[in-house]
Design a protein around this motif. Structure first.
Motif, PDB file in Angstrom:
ATOM      1  N   GLY A   1       3.221 -26.412  13.175  1.00 59.31           N
ATOM      2  CA  GLY A   1       3.050 -25.330  12.210  1.00 59.31           C
ATOM      3  C   GLY A   1       4.339 -24.959  11.509  1.00 59.31           C
ATOM      4  O   GLY A   1       5.378 -25.605  11.724  1.00 59.31           O
ATOM      5  N   ASN A   2       4.261 -23.948  10.639  1.00 60.62           N
ATOM      6  CA  ASN A   2       5.424 -23.532   9.857  1.00 60.62           C
ATOM      7  C   ASN A   2       5.653 -22.039   9.943  1.00 60.62           C
ATOM      8  O   ASN A   2       4.705 -21.260   9.928  1.00 60.62           O
ATOM      9  CB  ASN A   2       5.215 -23.889   8.379  1.00 60.62           C
ATOM     10  CG  ASN A   2       5.303 -25.387   8.175  1.00 60.62           C
ATOM     11  OD1 ASN A   2       6.327 -25.999   8.445  1.00 60.62           O
ATOM     12  ND2 ASN A   2       4.207 -25.976   7.737  1.00 60.62           N
ATOM     13  N   VAL A   3       6.933 -21.672  10.010  1.00 58.48           N
ATOM     14  CA  VAL A   3       7.302 -20.259  10.006  1.00 58.48           C
ATOM     15  C   VAL A   3       8.415 -20.050   8.997  1.00 58.48           C
ATOM     16  O   VAL A   3       9.430 -20.750   9.025  1.00 58.48           O
ATOM     17  CB  VAL A   3       7.800 -19.799  11.403  1.00 58.48           C
ATOM     18  CG1 VAL A   3       8.207 -18.324  11.364  1.00 58.48           C
ATOM     19  CG2 VAL A   3       6.732 -20.027  12.466  1.00 58.48           C
ATOM     20  N   GLU A   4       8.198 -19.106   8.084  1.00 56.76           N
ATOM     21  CA  GLU A   4       9.241 -18.726   7.134  1.00 56.76           C
ATOM     22  C   GLU A   4       9.602 -17.270   7.328  1.00 56.76           C
ATOM     23  O   GLU A   4       8.719 -16.418   7.445  1.00 56.76           O
ATOM     24  CB  GLU A   4       8.753 -18.915   5.693  1.00 56.76           C
ATOM     25  CG  GLU A   4       8.750 -20.357   5.258  1.00 56.76           C
ATOM     26  CD  GLU A   4       8.165 -20.535   3.861  1.00 56.76           C
ATOM     27  OE1 GLU A   4       8.149 -19.563   3.078  1.00 56.76           O
ATOM     28  OE2 GLU A   4       7.715 -21.648   3.572  1.00 56.76           O
ATOM     29  N   VAL A   5      10.913 -17.011   7.374  1.00 58.09           N
ATOM     30  CA  VAL A   5      11.423 -15.651   7.482  1.00 58.09           C
ATOM     31  C   VAL A   5      12.172 -15.337   6.200  1.00 58.09           C
ATOM     32  O   VAL A   5      13.145 -16.039   5.874  1.00 58.09           O
ATOM     33  CB  VAL A   5      12.375 -15.511   8.696  1.00 58.09           C
ATOM     34  CG1 VAL A   5      13.044 -14.151   8.706  1.00 58.09           C
ATOM     35  CG2 VAL A   5      11.605 -15.729  10.003  1.00 58.09           C
ATOM     36  N   TRP A   6      11.692 -14.340   5.452  1.00 60.98           N
ATOM     37  CA  TRP A   6      12.304 -13.959   4.173  1.00 60.98           C
ATOM     38  C   TRP A   6      12.431 -15.172   3.247  1.00 60.98           C
ATOM     39  O   TRP A   6      13.405 -15.350   2.537  1.00 60.98           O
ATOM     40  CB  TRP A   6      13.668 -13.313   4.419  1.00 60.98           C
ATOM     41  CG  TRP A   6      13.959 -12.149   3.527  1.00 60.98           C
ATOM     42  CD1 TRP A   6      14.910 -12.098   2.550  1.00 60.98           C
ATOM     43  CD2 TRP A   6      13.330 -10.862   3.520  1.00 60.98           C
ATOM     44  NE1 TRP A   6      14.887 -10.871   1.928  1.00 60.98           N
ATOM     45  CE2 TRP A   6      13.933 -10.088   2.502  1.00 60.98           C
ATOM     46  CE3 TRP A   6      12.280 -10.288   4.271  1.00 60.98           C
ATOM     47  CZ2 TRP A   6      13.545  -8.775   2.218  1.00 60.98           C
ATOM     48  CZ3 TRP A   6      11.903  -8.985   3.994  1.00 60.98           C
ATOM     49  CH2 TRP A   6      12.533  -8.249   2.980  1.00 60.98           C
TER      50      TRP A   6
ATOM     51  N   PHE B   1      12.820 -18.272   4.192  1.00 62.21           N
ATOM     52  CA  PHE B   1      13.599 -19.385   4.755  1.00 62.21           C
ATOM     53  C   PHE B   1      12.871 -20.010   5.944  1.00 62.21           C
ATOM     54  O   PHE B   1      12.488 -19.293   6.881  1.00 62.21           O
ATOM     55  CB  PHE B   1      14.985 -18.904   5.212  1.00 62.21           C
ATOM     56  CG  PHE B   1      15.809 -18.316   4.107  1.00 62.21           C
ATOM     57  CD1 PHE B   1      16.365 -19.137   3.127  1.00 62.21           C
ATOM     58  CD2 PHE B   1      16.016 -16.936   4.025  1.00 62.21           C
ATOM     59  CE1 PHE B   1      17.128 -18.599   2.091  1.00 62.21           C
ATOM     60  CE2 PHE B   1      16.770 -16.403   2.989  1.00 62.21           C
ATOM     61  CZ  PHE B   1      17.328 -17.229   2.022  1.00 62.21           C
ATOM     62  N   ASP B   2      12.696 -21.313   5.906  1.00 61.30           N
ATOM     63  CA  ASP B   2      12.056 -22.027   7.014  1.00 61.30           C
ATOM     64  C   ASP B   2      12.948 -21.936   8.256  1.00 61.30           C
ATOM     65  O   ASP B   2      14.145 -22.220   8.180  1.00 61.30           O
ATOM     66  CB  ASP B   2      11.849 -23.491   6.610  1.00 61.30           C
ATOM     67  CG  ASP B   2      11.057 -24.240   7.659  1.00 61.30           C
ATOM     68  OD1 ASP B   2       9.877 -24.508   7.404  1.00 61.30           O
ATOM     69  OD2 ASP B   2      11.627 -24.561   8.734  1.00 61.30           O
ATOM     70  N   ILE B   3      12.354 -21.536   9.385  1.00 62.36           N
ATOM     71  CA  ILE B   3      13.187 -21.300  10.572  1.00 62.36           C
ATOM     72  C   ILE B   3      13.834 -22.572  11.112  1.00 62.36           C
ATOM     73  O   ILE B   3      14.839 -22.507  11.814  1.00 62.36           O
ATOM     74  CB  ILE B   3      12.430 -20.580  11.718  1.00 62.36           C
ATOM     75  CG1 ILE B   3      11.200 -21.379  12.147  1.00 62.36           C
ATOM     76  CG2 ILE B   3      12.073 -19.162  11.363  1.00 62.36           C
ATOM     77  CD1 ILE B   3      10.682 -20.973  13.522  1.00 62.36           C
ATOM     78  N   ASN B   4      13.267 -23.740  10.784  1.00 62.47           N
ATOM     79  CA  ASN B   4      13.875 -24.979  11.261  1.00 62.47           C
ATOM     80  C   ASN B   4      14.800 -25.614  10.240  1.00 62.47           C
ATOM     81  O   ASN B   4      15.847 -26.162  10.585  1.00 62.47           O
ATOM     82  CB  ASN B   4      12.803 -25.980  11.672  1.00 62.47           C
ATOM     83  CG  ASN B   4      12.038 -25.499  12.886  1.00 62.47           C
ATOM     84  OD1 ASN B   4      10.860 -25.193  12.813  1.00 62.47           O
ATOM     85  ND2 ASN B   4      12.732 -25.382  14.002  1.00 62.47           N
ATOM     86  N   GLU B   5      14.403 -25.497   8.957  1.00 56.31           N
ATOM     87  CA  GLU B   5      15.202 -26.154   7.925  1.00 56.31           C
ATOM     88  C   GLU B   5      16.353 -25.290   7.438  1.00 56.31           C
ATOM     89  O   GLU B   5      17.350 -25.796   6.927  1.00 56.31           O
ATOM     90  CB  GLU B   5      14.303 -26.547   6.747  1.00 56.31           C
ATOM     91  CG  GLU B   5      13.664 -27.905   6.971  1.00 56.31           C
ATOM     92  CD  GLU B   5      12.343 -28.045   6.256  1.00 56.31           C
ATOM     93  OE1 GLU B   5      12.199 -27.493   5.154  1.00 56.31           O
ATOM     94  OE2 GLU B   5      11.447 -28.711   6.814  1.00 56.31           O
TER      95      GLU B   5
END
Ligand code: ADP
Ligand code: MG
Length: 314
Positions: free
Chosen positions: A68-73, A75-79
């Motif tokens: 899955g994908n998570v973006e904070v503000w 920004f991708d938490i992994n990238e």
């Protein structure tokens, strides 16, 4: 809602904890989608073991997601880990600072971790906001549980993030401190900080949150604005047993939704804000039905919660 309006965007989030030794792998998150709007107070509600902390810990970068994908503000938490972390402050469920430092030292230390220059640090201001000025130079291990919790919140704020995430902020705290924490959360939110909190207290979610997501067994059960969820509360039921059996609901009460149940009783679901029990009985009185017995039932968030989170296995 566009992506620019989201503080946190979660899509298809899955987590399976590897089993260690004899323990089975645990599928803690089964594909969660969440859109948390900027400026909101967003509640993740669910019973113990639902997966709330797992979601928080993935957002915080403490636990690796499986999928899955998570973006904070945005920004991708992994990238884009650095930018994602810069925009969020996490208040964990467990105390995680070194109790041999003083509150002031702890705040300075964390500001250092985030690379905040000395001149831009807000340690004094945070101590004041957390009502810890008097404990500024005390050994943290001598602070009360409530003070430690406040320090935990303060520590998450050293880099002035636009999002603050609180994992069970009031679990096990007394009523007075709970009110204090709620007020602080509201104050921060009024200053523009997006708040995400997890709780297993319905009352807390109801009191504080603009929007509530209910999680159970790693799945999203429902997500809606609090007033919409509460609208489901504005539902009562009246059950009327007639003296003599009827085979059809009279037209006068059919239009307010009356139905016959399998026991031959008349069941009416209604919203008290639209029609009162008295008005319903007036309508029943206009029919030929004689009432042998009458009972009303109310549903509240507790009921809805239980109903929604009822496990098939249990
Ligand atoms: P909540 O915060 O809603 O109480 P958690 O996210 O802590 O729930 O836990 C969700 C599920 O994942 C639970 O069944 C829990 O036992 C399991 N779990 C949590 N952390 C771990 C871990 N580190 N290893 C294995 N299983 C875990
Ligand atoms: Mg938890």
């Amino acid at each position: 809602m566009t992506d620019q309006e989201l503080a946190i965007k979660i899509r298809g989030l899955k987590k399976t904890y590897d089993g260690e030794g004899a323990t089975e792998p645990k599928e803690a998150l089964k594909g969660i989608d969440l859109s948390i709007p900027k400026g909101s107070i967003f509640g993740l509600l669910g019973p113990n073991g639902a997966g709330k902390s797992t979601i928080i810990n993935i957002i915080a970068g403490i636990v690796d997601k499986t999928n899955g994908n998570v973006e904070v503000w945005g920004f991708d938490i992994n990238e884009d880990t650095r930018n994602a972390k810069a925009n969020i402050g996490i208040v964990p469920q467990e105390i995680n600072f070194d109790v041999y430092f003083t509150p002031f030292e702890i705040l300075e230390l964390y500001a250092g971790y985030y690379g905040i220059p000395k001149a831009e640090r807000r340690s004094e201001e945070i101590l004041e906001a957390m009502r810890l000025e008097e404990q500024r130079d005390a050994y943290t291990r001598f602070l009360s549980g409530g003070m430690k919790r406040r320090l935990l919140v303060g520590k998450a704020m050293v880099h002035s993030p636009p999002i603050l995430v609180l994992d069970e902020p009031t679990a096990g705290v007394d009523v007075e401190l709970r009110q204090h924490i709620w007020q602080y959360v509201r104050d921060l939110n009024e200053k523009g900080v997006t708040i995400v909190l997890t709780t297993h207290y319905l009352e807390e979610a109801e009191e504080l949150c603009d929007e509530i997501a209910i999680i159970n067994h790693g799945e999203l059960v429902i997500c809606d604005k609090t007033p919409n969820l509460l609208k489901q509360l504005d539902e009562k039921m009246v059950v009327i047993h007639p003296v003599s059996a009827i085979d059809e609901v009279p037209i006068e009460i059919r239009e307010i939704g009356a139905k016959l149940n399998e026991e031959g009783a008349i069941v009416i679901h209604f919203s008290p804000s639209v029609i009162t029990v008295g008005q319903i009985l007036d309508k029943v009185a206009k029919t030929s039905i004689e009432i042998a017995d009458l009972r009303t039932e109310e549903s509240d968030l507790e009921d809805i919660f239980l109903q929604l989170t009822k496990s098939e296995k249990e």
